[in-house]
Design a protein around this motif. Structure first.
Motif, mmCIF file in Angstrom:
data_model
loop_
_atom_site.group_PDB
_atom_site.id
_atom_site.type_symbol
_atom_site.label_atom_id
_atom_site.label_comp_id
_atom_site.label_asym_id
_atom_site.label_seq_id
_atom_site.Cartn_x
_atom_site.Cartn_y
_atom_site.Cartn_z
ATOM 1 N N ASN A 11 20.431 -58.760 62.692
ATOM 2 C CA ASN A 11 20.286 -57.468 61.858
ATOM 3 C C ASN A 11 18.958 -57.991 61.107
ATOM 4 N N LEU A 12 18.372 -58.958 60.952
ATOM 5 C CA LEU A 12 17.329 -59.327 60.210
ATOM 6 C C LEU A 12 15.977 -58.507 60.719
ATOM 7 N N ASN A 13 16.192 -58.152 61.993
ATOM 8 C CA ASN A 13 15.079 -57.172 62.285
ATOM 9 C C ASN A 13 15.129 -55.834 61.543
ATOM 10 N N LEU A 14 16.230 -55.672 60.904
ATOM 11 C CA LEU A 14 16.147 -54.346 60.463
ATOM 12 C C LEU A 14 15.739 -54.318 58.621
ATOM 13 N N LEU A 15 15.179 -55.558 58.280
ATOM 14 C CA LEU A 15 14.769 -55.615 56.747
ATOM 15 C C LEU A 15 13.824 -54.479 56.407
ATOM 16 N N GLY A 16 14.156 -54.076 55.376
ATOM 17 C CA GLY A 16 13.491 -52.853 54.799
ATOM 18 C C GLY A 16 14.255 -51.495 54.909
ATOM 19 N N VAL A 17 14.958 -51.314 55.793
ATOM 20 C CA VAL A 17 15.833 -50.391 56.127
ATOM 21 C C VAL A 17 17.240 -50.630 55.845
ATOM 22 N N ARG A 18 17.944 -51.911 56.197
ATOM 23 C CA ARG A 18 19.257 -52.236 56.166
ATOM 24 C C ARG A 18 19.337 -52.501 54.660
ATOM 25 N N GLU A 19 20.335 -51.967 54.021
ATOM 26 C CA GLU A 19 20.992 -52.129 52.751
ATOM 27 C C GLU A 19 20.103 -52.649 51.824
ATOM 28 N N TYR A 23 18.784 -56.167 50.250
ATOM 29 C CA TYR A 23 17.988 -57.077 51.086
ATOM 30 C C TYR A 23 16.458 -56.474 50.736
ATOM 31 N N GLY A 24 16.212 -55.464 49.792
ATOM 32 C CA GLY A 24 14.840 -55.043 49.612
ATOM 33 C C GLY A 24 14.395 -54.072 50.334
ATOM 34 N N ASN A 25 13.129 -53.628 50.315
ATOM 35 C CA ASN A 25 12.451 -52.422 50.920
ATOM 36 C C ASN A 25 11.347 -53.049 51.778
ATOM 37 N N GLN A 26 10.981 -54.202 52.040
ATOM 38 C CA GLN A 26 10.063 -54.790 52.913
ATOM 39 C C GLN A 26 10.410 -55.153 54.268
ATOM 40 N N SER A 27 9.627 -54.867 55.122
ATOM 41 C CA SER A 27 10.103 -55.106 56.467
ATOM 42 C C SER A 27 9.518 -56.515 56.622
ATOM 43 N N PHE A 28 10.370 -57.435 57.498
ATOM 44 C CA PHE A 28 9.973 -58.896 57.618
ATOM 45 C C PHE A 28 8.380 -58.991 58.268
ATOM 46 N N VAL A 29 8.194 -58.101 59.192
ATOM 47 C CA VAL A 29 6.923 -58.436 59.741
ATOM 48 C C VAL A 29 5.709 -58.214 58.825
ATOM 49 N N LYS A 30 5.786 -57.334 57.846
ATOM 50 C CA LYS A 30 4.868 -56.942 56.793
ATOM 51 C C LYS A 30 4.761 -58.174 55.713
ATOM 52 N N PHE A 125 16.758 -65.612 46.316
ATOM 53 C CA PHE A 125 15.477 -65.327 45.767
ATOM 54 C C PHE A 125 14.733 -64.525 46.651
ATOM 55 N N GLY A 126 15.467 -63.329 47.345
ATOM 56 C CA GLY A 126 14.726 -62.174 48.031
ATOM 57 C C GLY A 126 14.010 -62.842 49.156
ATOM 58 N N LEU A 127 12.966 -62.125 49.375
ATOM 59 C CA LEU A 127 11.910 -62.782 50.729
ATOM 60 C C LEU A 127 11.223 -63.933 50.229
#
Ligand code: DQA
Length: 140
Positions: A11-19, A23-30, A125-127
């Protein structure tokens, strides 16, 4: 140059979108692009999988040659004896990280099957938990 890999689980591929409130607004790729700029003196790689066996395969693949693994196994942290065993089986040190402070959340997130096999745990600590994880291998 030190070789460090960040491994993200389900589910960490959905960072930025997921909750985003957790988990914050930023995608992991960015985020990873910025991290690579900030640590351009490190050979930094990234792998994500939603599949337990693929995470184990990756741990085996890198676990005898890399200098460090920053691992956020997501919910597998709380369920996977097999990932804990994989961490024990390799030479490369592993730091467990979480974006959220799992200890402030539901009680099933308080236990980790991985932590006892890891050098340490960073959470809440977030990302920035990932940056602290990478940093831990550089100051070691
Ligand atoms: C997480 C916390 C886990 O409990 C959860 O299942 C995740 C993300 C975190 O980074 O805060 O998927 O590992």
């Amino acid at each position: 140059m030190k070789k460090i890999i960040i491994i993200n689980g389900p589910n960490l591929n959905l960072l930025g979108v997921r909750e985003p409130s957790i988990y914050g607004n930023q995608s992991f790729v960015k985020f990873f692009e910025t991290l690579k700029e900030n640590y351009n003196h490190v050979n930094l790689e990234y792998f994500q999988s939603n599949h337990e066996g693929e995470i184990i395969d990756k741990i085996h693949e890198v676990g005898f040659s890399y200098d460090g693994i920053v691992l956020n196994a997501g919910a597998y942290t709380h369920t996977s004896v097999a990932i804990g065993d994989a961490i024990s089986a390799i030479d490369t040190p592993v730091v467990e990280v979480h974006i959220s402070n799992v200890h402030k959340r539901e009680s099933f997130r308080h236990h980790s099957y991985l932590a006892a096999h890891c050098t340490g745990v960073i959470c809440g600590f977030g990302l920035n938990s990932y940056s602290l994880g990478v940093q831990s291998f550089l100051s070691a």
